[in-house]
Design a protein around this motif. Structure first.
Motif, PDB file in Angstrom:
ATOM      1  N   PHE A 186       4.540  -3.849   3.899  1.00 16.19           N
ATOM      2  CA  PHE A 186       5.175  -3.548   5.181  1.00 16.19           C
ATOM      3  C   PHE A 186       6.016  -2.265   5.112  1.00 16.19           C
ATOM      4  CE2 PHE A 186       5.879  -7.395   8.215  1.00 16.19           C
ATOM      5  CZ  PHE A 186       4.950  -6.871   9.089  1.00 16.19           C
ATOM      6  N   SER A 187       6.604  -2.018   3.955  1.00 16.28           N
ATOM      7  CA  SER A 187       7.581  -0.939   3.853  1.00 16.28           C
ATOM      8  C   SER A 187       6.932   0.430   3.700  1.00 16.28           C
ATOM      9  CB  SER A 187       8.508  -1.173   2.660  1.00 16.28           C
ATOM     10  OG  SER A 187       9.426  -0.094   2.533  1.00 16.28           O
ATOM     11  N   ARG A 188       7.482   1.395   4.377  1.00 15.54           N
ATOM     12  CA  ARG A 188       7.050   2.775   4.215  1.00 15.54           C
ATOM     13  C   ARG A 188       7.593   3.378   2.928  1.00 15.54           C
ATOM     14  NH1 ARG A 188       4.551   4.633   8.553  1.00 15.54           N
ATOM     15  NH2 ARG A 188       4.590   3.289  10.389  1.00 15.54           N
ATOM     16  N   ASN A 189       8.498   2.680   2.271  1.00  9.12           N
ATOM     17  CA  ASN A 189       9.032   3.154   0.999  1.00  9.12           C
ATOM     18  C   ASN A 189       8.160   2.751  -0.187  1.00  9.12           C
ATOM     19  OD1 ASN A 189      11.157   4.040   2.552  1.00  9.12           O
ATOM     20  ND2 ASN A 189      12.541   2.380   1.977  1.00  9.12           N
ATOM     21  N   ASP A 190       7.191   1.866   0.033  1.00  8.39           N
ATOM     22  CA  ASP A 190       6.301   1.427  -1.044  1.00  8.39           C
ATOM     23  C   ASP A 190       5.476   2.594  -1.579  1.00  8.39           C
ATOM     24  OD1 ASP A 190       6.876  -1.332  -1.207  1.00  8.39           O
ATOM     25  OD2 ASP A 190       5.621  -1.757   0.538  1.00  8.39           O
ATOM     26  N   LYS A 191       5.242   2.578  -2.892  1.00  7.89           N
ATOM     27  CA  LYS A 191       4.374   3.574  -3.522  1.00  7.89           C
ATOM     28  C   LYS A 191       3.507   2.901  -4.587  1.00  7.89           C
ATOM     29  CE  LYS A 191       6.180   6.981  -1.192  1.00  7.89           C
ATOM     30  NZ  LYS A 191       5.411   7.631  -0.110  1.00  7.89           N
ATOM     31  N   LEU A 192       2.213   3.219  -4.539  1.00  6.94           N
ATOM     32  CA  LEU A 192       1.253   2.774  -5.547  1.00  6.94           C
ATOM     33  C   LEU A 192       0.219   3.871  -5.745  1.00  6.94           C
ATOM     34  CD1 LEU A 192       0.353  -0.920  -4.564  1.00  6.94           C
ATOM     35  CD2 LEU A 192       1.790  -0.183  -6.468  1.00  6.94           C
ATOM     36  N   SER A 193      -0.443   3.855  -6.869  1.00  8.17           N
ATOM     37  CA  SER A 193      -1.514   4.824  -7.108  1.00  8.17           C
ATOM     38  C   SER A 193      -2.880   4.177  -6.902  1.00  8.17           C
ATOM     39  CB  SER A 193      -1.429   5.366  -8.538  1.00  8.17           C
ATOM     40  OG  SER A 193      -1.806   4.365  -9.463  1.00  8.17           O
ATOM     41  N   PRO A 194      -3.883   4.954  -6.508  1.00  8.25           N
ATOM     42  CA  PRO A 194      -5.241   4.399  -6.409  1.00  8.25           C
ATOM     43  C   PRO A 194      -5.758   3.915  -7.755  1.00  8.25           C
ATOM     44  CG  PRO A 194      -5.260   6.783  -6.064  1.00  8.25           C
ATOM     45  CD  PRO A 194      -3.832   6.354  -6.053  1.00  8.25           C
ATOM     46  N   ALA A 195      -5.338   4.565  -8.848  1.00  7.31           N
ATOM     47  CA  ALA A 195      -5.783   4.139 -10.176  1.00  7.31           C
ATOM     48  C   ALA A 195      -5.283   2.738 -10.505  1.00  7.31           C
ATOM     49  CB  ALA A 195      -5.307   5.131 -11.233  1.00  7.31           C
ATOM     50  N   LEU A 196      -4.071   2.392 -10.065  1.00  8.47           N
ATOM     51  CA  LEU A 196      -3.549   1.045 -10.310  1.00  8.47           C
ATOM     52  C   LEU A 196      -4.386   0.015  -9.549  1.00  8.47           C
ATOM     53  CD1 LEU A 196      -1.569  -1.035 -11.368  1.00  8.47           C
ATOM     54  CD2 LEU A 196       0.005  -0.399  -9.527  1.00  8.47           C
ATOM     55  N   LEU A 197      -4.738   0.318  -8.313  1.00 10.41           N
ATOM     56  CA  LEU A 197      -5.518  -0.629  -7.514  1.00 10.41           C
ATOM     57  C   LEU A 197      -6.885  -0.892  -8.134  1.00 10.41           C
ATOM     58  CD1 LEU A 197      -4.628   0.608  -3.917  1.00 10.41           C
ATOM     59  CD2 LEU A 197      -3.758  -1.418  -5.082  1.00 10.41           C
ATOM     60  N   THR A 198      -7.580   0.148  -8.570  1.00 11.54           N
ATOM     61  CA  THR A 198      -8.892  -0.076  -9.189  1.00 11.54           C
ATOM     62  C   THR A 198      -8.754  -0.736 -10.554  1.00 11.54           C
ATOM     63  OG1 THR A 198      -8.887   2.238  -9.955  1.00 11.54           O
ATOM     64  CG2 THR A 198     -10.121   1.734  -7.948  1.00 11.54           C
ATOM     65  N   ALA A 199      -7.667  -0.474 -11.255  1.00 11.44           N
ATOM     66  CA  ALA A 199      -7.447  -1.134 -12.545  1.00 11.44           C
ATOM     67  C   ALA A 199      -7.221  -2.634 -12.354  1.00 11.44           C
ATOM     68  CB  ALA A 199      -6.254  -0.508 -13.265  1.00 11.44           C
ATOM     69  N   VAL A 200      -6.493  -3.010 -11.302  1.00 12.16           N
ATOM     70  CA  VAL A 200      -6.296  -4.426 -10.995  1.00 12.16           C
ATOM     71  C   VAL A 200      -7.638  -5.096 -10.715  1.00 12.16           C
ATOM     72  CG1 VAL A 200      -5.417  -6.012  -9.223  1.00 12.16           C
ATOM     73  CG2 VAL A 200      -3.912  -4.260 -10.186  1.00 12.16           C
ATOM     74  N   LEU A 201      -8.467  -4.456  -9.908  1.00 15.71           N
ATOM     75  CA  LEU A 201      -9.766  -5.033  -9.558  1.00 15.71           C
ATOM     76  C   LEU A 201     -10.669  -5.147 -10.776  1.00 15.71           C
ATOM     77  CD1 LEU A 201     -10.188  -3.081  -6.224  1.00 15.71           C
ATOM     78  CD2 LEU A 201     -10.046  -5.569  -6.409  1.00 15.71           C
ATOM     79  N   ALA A 202     -10.675  -4.126 -11.621  1.00 17.97           N
ATOM     80  CA  ALA A 202     -11.512  -4.173 -12.820  1.00 17.97           C
ATOM     81  C   ALA A 202     -11.034  -5.262 -13.777  1.00 17.97           C
ATOM     82  CB  ALA A 202     -11.522  -2.812 -13.509  1.00 17.97           C
TER      83      ALA A 202
END
Length: 467
Positions: free
Chosen positions: A351-367
């Motif tokens: 929800f927050s506009r202050n959140d930050k994540l990288s695309p590499a983290l998202l694909t690493a979670v999925l893998a």
């Protein structure tokens, strides 16, 4: 806006096709895992996948396609770049978009563009929250709500445990939720002939603000979220609708609903603390963590996501607050060996506009969730919405010029805030290779156009042999 309200459109004639091809991804993932038992646990084959619609499980089709060839070729980096870069460069996605594409079986990076950049993730945050909650609590964990005897005669104390799904509607919004009336029945039986006269509710398990930093003004009033309290009924909803208005004080409302079930008037309900060592009069448990994670991802349920982030905090002995949940989630990710460069979450929902994540983290979670030795994370896959079929993707990938060729072949988590559009999930390419992807744009100006543009990118990846 801070919501992900889907645009409703007809899909007559498409569903029959989708329910056949949707199995392709599940069976493709079969080759990634060791053995049928794991696949059944995942809910990816044999008709076990659960699709949720407004709180109701929808039965999925039986498996009808052959499993993919385990020797399916891995696409080349150059081939994928040629297929994706023109689509990622369209003006509808704005001047800044990052990307990561990974081969699920090997973990090899197939394509990337600023993969470690700290991006506003919107609801793709829920993938990280799901992984942390499953790893920290375990798939079988259930949240308890208890009632104990109060310090005064006739007083009972409702002790919140962090479950936002307690049911009061005739049919609960959340599948498998514990019911307030069942809890009241237990208490009446424990008290025998003594009638309770007062209900105290103990919400001390949570600390800090009930609204997250950087939330939009409509976050708790627009129907997509609620003030976070450690006890709620139906996610704070006033009606049995996904985007129903929420109660301004969900904990008080839950306590009053419990009091009503006991025959105690609303004016005899007040906040307080349970006495140390008090006798237990009753308790109920939520659905297992795996089912809550699955529903949270399918429906992009913000309240459930932030509640589960607090469960991560409790599991890691952190304060059950926004800050504690974010710190504990990072700690769990680090413990899993996942890349936390660019990590800067402040809530569990996105929800927050202050959140930050990288695309590499998202694909690493999925893998990682696809690994045979990470059975605790497999629910992430059965929870992902399916293109043109379920959850937040039910109204996407419907037309040929909007990625329709990938209907049923993409499972992904959506992310939408004003000016922010993201999509992260898994797809089976034309050769039968399963790929994890994350595409994140943080300067979009037209959400509808950005959504279509992202769907076209995912569809291109599904169509890609790319050698």
């Amino acid at each position: 806006m801070a919501s992900e309200m889907p645009q409703r459109s007809g899909r007559a004639g498409l569903v029959a096709a989708v329910v056949v091809v949707v199995v392709a991804l599940g069976l493709a993932l079969t080759s990634v895992f060791a053995g049928g038992a794991i696949v059944n646990d995942l809910g990816l084959a044999g008709g076990q996948k659960t699709a949720w619609k407004n709180g109701t499980p929808q039965k999925a089709p039986p498996a009808v396609l052959a499993a993919m060839d385990a020797q399916a070729p891995v696409p080349t980096q150059g081939g994928v770049a040629s297929a994706l870069q023109p689509l990622l460069s369209v003006p509808q996605l704005g001047p800044h978009i990052t990307a990561s594409v990974v081969d699920v079986s090997t973990g090899q990076t197939i394509y990337s563009s600023e993969p470690d950049a700290a991006m506003t993730p919107a609801s793709t945050t829920k993938l990280v929250t799901a992984a942390a909650a499953l790893a920290a609590r375990g798939p079988a964990y259930r949240i308890e709500t208890r009632v104990v005897a109060g310090a005064q005669p006739g007083e009972v104390v409702l002790v919140a445990g962090g479950d936002p799904t307690l049911a009061v509607f005739p049919t609960s919004y959340y599948p498998g939720a514990a019911r307030i009336d069942d809890l009241a029945k237990q208490v009446k039986e424990a008290l025998g002939g003594q009638a309770p006269t007062r209900v105290t509710y103990d919400v001390s398990i949570y600390t800090g603000s009930g609204t997250g930093p950087g939330w939009d003004a409509d976050a708790t009033t627009g129907g997509s979220g609620a003030v976070m309290t450690p006890i709620m009924t139906e996610g704070g909803r006033q009606k049995q609708q996904k985007y129903s208005q929420r109660y301004p004080k969900p904990d008080l409302q839950a306590a009053q609903a419990f009091a009503s079930a006991l025959g105690v008037p609303a004016n005899a309900v007040a906040a307080g603390n349970a006495p140390s060592g008090a006798k237990e009069l009753g308790k109920v448990q939520s659905a297992p963590m795996a089912r809550m994670v699955e529903f949270m991802l399918q429906e992009s349920d913000n309240v459930l996501a932030d509640a589960l982030a607090r469960q991560v905090a409790l599991a890691k002995s952190q304060p059950a607050s926004f800050e504690g949940g974010a710190a504990a989630t990072k700690s769990v990710l680090e413990g899993l060996g996942l890349p936390v460069t660019g990590y800067g979450l402040v809530d569990g929902s996105g929800f927050s506009r202050n959140d930050k994540l990288s695309p590499a983290l998202l694909t690493a979670v999925l893998a990682m969730a696809a690994r045979a030795d990470r059975g605790d994370l497999h629910t992430i896959f059965s929870g992902l919405p399916v293109a043109a079929y379920s959850g937040t993707l039910a109204t996407r990938f419907l037309k040929a010029d909007q990625g329709g060729s990938a209907a049923g072949l993409v499972r992904a988590k959506t992310g939408t805030l004003t000016g922010v559009n993201s999509l992260a999930g898994v797809v089976v390419d034309a050769d039968g290779r399963t790929l994890a992807f994350a595409f994140m744009a943080d300067q979009t100006t037209n959400a509808d156009q950005a959504v279509v543009a992202l769907d076209r990118v995912a569809a291109a990846l599904a169509a890609c042999g790319c050698h």
